[in-house]
Enzyme design. Structure first.
Site, PDB file in Angstrom:
ATOM      1  N   GLU A 235       3.556  70.259  13.286  1.00  0.00           N
ATOM      2  CA  GLU A 235       3.872  68.828  13.441  1.00  0.00           C
ATOM      3  C   GLU A 235       3.225  68.410  14.750  1.00  0.00           C
ATOM      4  OE1 GLU A 235       5.507  67.010  11.338  1.00  0.00           O
ATOM      5  OE2 GLU A 235       6.206  68.585  10.004  1.00  0.00           O
ATOM      6  N   CYS A 274       7.099  60.979  18.538  1.00  0.00           N
ATOM      7  CA  CYS A 274       5.895  61.265  17.759  1.00  0.00           C
ATOM      8  C   CYS A 274       5.678  60.197  16.686  1.00  0.00           C
ATOM      9  CB  CYS A 274       6.014  62.638  17.114  1.00  0.00           C
ATOM     10  SG  CYS A 274       7.568  62.842  16.229  1.00  0.00           S
TER      11      CYS A 274
HETATM   12  P1  NAP Z   1       2.701  71.308  23.774  1.00  0.00           P
HETATM   13  O1  NAP Z   1       2.199  71.427  25.143  1.00  0.00           O
HETATM   14  O2  NAP Z   1       1.819  71.683  22.652  1.00  0.00           O
HETATM   15  O3  NAP Z   1       4.042  72.152  23.745  1.00  0.00           O
HETATM   16  C1  NAP Z   1       4.861  72.205  22.611  1.00  0.00           C
HETATM   17  C2  NAP Z   1       5.626  73.503  22.578  1.00  0.00           C
HETATM   18  O4  NAP Z   1       4.716  74.582  22.405  1.00  0.00           O
HETATM   19  C3  NAP Z   1       6.405  73.824  23.849  1.00  0.00           C
HETATM   20  O5  NAP Z   1       7.606  74.460  23.484  1.00  0.00           O
HETATM   21  C4  NAP Z   1       5.486  74.781  24.592  1.00  0.00           C
HETATM   22  O6  NAP Z   1       6.184  75.649  25.457  1.00  0.00           O
HETATM   23  C5  NAP Z   1       4.906  75.548  23.428  1.00  0.00           C
HETATM   24  N1  NAP Z   1       3.608  76.167  23.676  1.00  0.00           N
HETATM   25  C6  NAP Z   1       2.671  75.836  24.601  1.00  0.00           C
HETATM   26  N2  NAP Z   1       1.604  76.659  24.490  1.00  0.00           N
HETATM   27  C7  NAP Z   1       1.875  77.521  23.470  1.00  0.00           C
HETATM   28  C8  NAP Z   1       1.183  78.590  22.866  1.00  0.00           C
HETATM   29  N3  NAP Z   1      -0.039  78.960  23.274  1.00  0.00           N
HETATM   30  N4  NAP Z   1       1.775  79.260  21.857  1.00  0.00           N
HETATM   31  C9  NAP Z   1       2.995  78.898  21.423  1.00  0.00           C
HETATM   32  N5  NAP Z   1       3.696  77.887  21.944  1.00  0.00           N
HETATM   33  C10 NAP Z   1       3.144  77.193  22.949  1.00  0.00           C
HETATM   34  O7  NAP Z   1       3.151  69.825  23.446  1.00  0.00           O
HETATM   35  P2  NAP Z   1       4.115  68.867  24.302  1.00  0.00           P
HETATM   36  O8  NAP Z   1       3.298  68.248  25.356  1.00  0.00           O
HETATM   37  O9  NAP Z   1       5.389  69.549  24.656  1.00  0.00           O
HETATM   38  O10 NAP Z   1       4.513  67.810  23.194  1.00  0.00           O
HETATM   39  C11 NAP Z   1       3.904  66.566  23.064  1.00  0.00           C
HETATM   40  C12 NAP Z   1       3.208  66.458  21.746  1.00  0.00           C
HETATM   41  O11 NAP Z   1       4.077  66.809  20.691  1.00  0.00           O
HETATM   42  C13 NAP Z   1       2.762  65.071  21.443  1.00  0.00           C
HETATM   43  O12 NAP Z   1       1.413  65.117  21.111  1.00  0.00           O
HETATM   44  C14 NAP Z   1       3.582  64.645  20.244  1.00  0.00           C
HETATM   45  O13 NAP Z   1       2.926  63.815  19.346  1.00  0.00           O
HETATM   46  C15 NAP Z   1       3.905  65.924  19.610  1.00  0.00           C
HETATM   47  N6  NAP Z   1       5.123  65.782  18.850  1.00  0.00           N
HETATM   48  C16 NAP Z   1       5.036  65.806  17.492  1.00  0.00           C
HETATM   49  C17 NAP Z   1       6.170  65.694  16.743  1.00  0.00           C
HETATM   50  C18 NAP Z   1       6.106  65.727  15.258  1.00  0.00           C
HETATM   51  O14 NAP Z   1       7.143  65.859  14.642  1.00  0.00           O
HETATM   52  N7  NAP Z   1       4.949  65.643  14.652  1.00  0.00           N
HETATM   53  C19 NAP Z   1       7.410  65.563  17.363  1.00  0.00           C
HETATM   54  C20 NAP Z   1       7.456  65.536  18.745  1.00  0.00           C
HETATM   55  C21 NAP Z   1       6.295  65.650  19.479  1.00  0.00           C
HETATM   56  P3  NAP Z   1       6.305  75.327  27.035  1.00  0.00           P
HETATM   57  O15 NAP Z   1       7.040  74.053  27.157  1.00  0.00           O
HETATM   58  O16 NAP Z   1       7.081  76.491  27.547  1.00  0.00           O
HETATM   59  O17 NAP Z   1       4.903  75.252  27.543  1.00  0.00           O
END
Ligand code: NAP
Length: 493
Positions: A235, A274
């Site tokens: 997602e 999102c």
């Molecule tokens: P992110 O940096 O990709 O992080 C998301 C999650 O992934 C966090 O728990 C992070 O942990 C973890 N993570 C980071 N690097 C990883 C890796 N290499 N392997 C596994 N897990 C890893 O995204 P974000 O900045 O938190 O979230 C914002 C984005 O999420 C936005 O683009 C938004 O659109 C999207 N979003 C989408 C939805 C949907 O339902 N489609 C809902 C909400 C948000 P850490 O925090 O410990 O780094």
């Protein structure tokens, strides 16, 4: 300062090494620390597979649903409405599915000349662990909505909230553990960096990920994910659009509904949803009026500490998030014109910014509007000709999204837009002034699927009983009709 521990292998464990500090985004005061260094993630996954999996699979859907009901009741202390509602909805689905332990998928079919040769699809829980990685913006709901589907399907869960906002998920877990709501091994929580968690998954495991498209891409490319066909649901980002129909005249009820939804989506959770509206498509003839009305509405939004009564919009979740949004606004400004607000720093502590409405000329290339999700209180106004096909072509430039909304009562226009943009979305919201207490397009409801193609990650969650499919293996049973029917508990006729 509080150290957030992880709950792995049915006990609280603390990471070693360098800790990440979690801060209050309104004051920048440190709140807690977390680290996952040194934690034995492989052992935690194996514990869930060996202990939690068999327990859940021995239970019926109705019994698994009872656990979700208890989770919802415990959660009530938090007043986290979306999480509670989702758990309750899945508890009810469990009750409706009753005493069965697996799903019977459709009717059986006669396969040959003899009615004895019979086929029947069923779906059974997978034997692995469901790892669920969440984004920072919905710490309680993210945990609940993913865990509800997996636990009801019969898979144990290891949930990993984003570190920056992990305090809420940690508190949910504390309450669930204190109250002994769930059987051993069925729910674990990892607080802190994910380290090599996705690389530890095998063929019976699944990974449900919510976050940025970049992280999703990295997970999908892992050798074990490719080699063992680890089931992955992503997602990710989305450039959700709201389309105002040419029949929705300024001042009318439909127009007012549209304005309300855009203003709500821009400012609720400071635009960190999102599903928030990012692209606002308006017929060229009404573009100036919409701009002025939205600017008027945004002017009334008091930005400040959410602890204060008068505050209508709080801060962004972290300093890095604020920096990312500012950079995104700068890109938009390079192509368009700010119609309201700016991303200039606000005085004082906290990760605050003003809402920003951008304006583009009809037919403008606006490349960054359709290519980069600015995850904050920011939306772009895009005038179009008033023709459904033109609006649909602009929306499709987002390359796949979670939800878009249309505001019109003109049947031909609606048909043109809906058929044009449906393949690019997981959900379409048809706004209407007569829908009482409408939550608008930004609210995800557990009864409907959440996810979207392309940029949105290609995933699908929720959607009532559909949400269970990701955690189950569909298998076709082929053989003697009475034998199969006895096996699945159907009376032979
Ligand atoms: P992110 O940096 O990709 O992080 C998301 C999650 O992934 C966090 O728990 C992070 O942990 C973890 N993570 C980071 N690097 C990883 C890796 N290499 N392997 C596994 N897990 C890893 O995204 P974000 O900045 O938190 O979230 C914002 C984005 O999420 C936005 O683009 C938004 O659109 C999207 N979003 C989408 C939805 C949907 O339902 N489609 C809902 C909400 C948000 P850490 O925090 O410990 O780094």
């Amino acid at each position: 300062m509080k150290t957030l521990r992880s709950y792995l292998g049915d006990r609280w464990v603390e990471g070693s090494g360098a800790r990440q500090t979690l801060v209050n985004p309104a004051t920048e005061e440190p709140l807690a620390e977390a680290s996952s260094d040194g934690l034995d993630l492989a052992a935690a996954l194996e514990h869930a597979r060996r202990k939690g999996g068999p327990t859940l699979r021995s239970l019926s859907f109705a019994e698994r649903g009872m656990f979700l009901k208890e989770m919802a009741n415990s959660d009530a202390k938090f007043d986290v409405d979306g999480a509670i509602f989702t758990l309750q909805t899945y508890a009810e689905i469990g009750t409706a599915l009753g005493a069965a332990k697996f799903l019977v998928d459709g009717d059986g079919v006669q396969l040959g000349r003899s009615p004895r040769f019979h086929g029947q699809h069923i779906s059974v829980p997978r034997h692995g662990v469901a790892v669920q990685i969440n984004a920072f913006n919905f710490p309680a709901w993210g945990l609940a909505e993913k865990a509800a589907s997996a636990l009801l399907a019969g898979m144990p869960v290891l949930s990993k909230p984003a570190t920056s906002s992990a305090m809420v998920a940690h508190r949910v877990m504390e309450i669930l553990v204190e109250k002994k709501v769930l059987p051993e091994g069925t729910l674990s929580l990892l607080v802190g960096a994910p380290r090599d968690l996705p690389a530890l998954l095998g063929a019976q495991d699944v990974l449900a990920f919510t976050g940025s498209g970049d992280t999703g891409m990295r997970i999908r490319a892992l050798p074990n994910v490719i080699r063992d066909s680890v089931r992955v649901n992503v997602e990710a980002d989305s450039l959700n659009a709201a389309v105002l129909g040419p029949d929705a005249e300024p001042g009318g009820d439909m127009y007012e509904t549209f304005l309300k939804d855009v203003l709500r989506d821009m400012t609720q959770k400071a635009g960190q949803k999102c599903t928030a509206i990012r692209r606002v498509l308006v017929p060229e003839a009404h573009a100036a009026t919409v701009r002025d009305d939205l600017a008027e509405g945004l002017k009334a939004v008091r930005v400040g500490n959410p602890a204060l009564e008068e505050t209508r919009m709080g801060p962004l979740a972290s300093g890095s998030q604020l920096a990312d949004v500012r950079e995104g606004v700068a890109r938009l400004v390079a192509e368009g014109k700010p119609a309201f607000g700016s991303s200039a720093p606000l005085a004082g502590k906290g990760f605050f910014m003003s809402p920003v409405l951008m304006e583009f000329a009809k037919g403008a290339l606006a490349a960054s509007v359709h290519a980069r999700e600015v995850f904050g209180p920011v939306a772009s106004l895009l005038p179009y000709s008033g023709k459904g096909a033109d609006a649909a072509a602009i929306v499709a430039r987002g390359n796949g999204g979670l939800v878009s909304s249309v505001y019109s009562e003109d049947a031909a226009f609606l048909e043109e837009v809906v058929s044009g943009i449906a393949p690019y979305h997981g959900r379409l919201f048809l706004g209407h002034p007569k829908i009482e207490m409408s939550p608008g397009p930004g609210t995800v409801l557990p009864q409907l699927v959440h996810g979207g193609p392309g940029r949105a990650g290609g995933g699908e969650e929720l959607g009532g009983v559909r949400g269970l499919a990701f955690y189950m293996q569909r298998v076709a049973l082929e053989g003697s009709r009475p034998v199969i029917q006895k096996l699945i508990g159907v009376q032979s006729s």
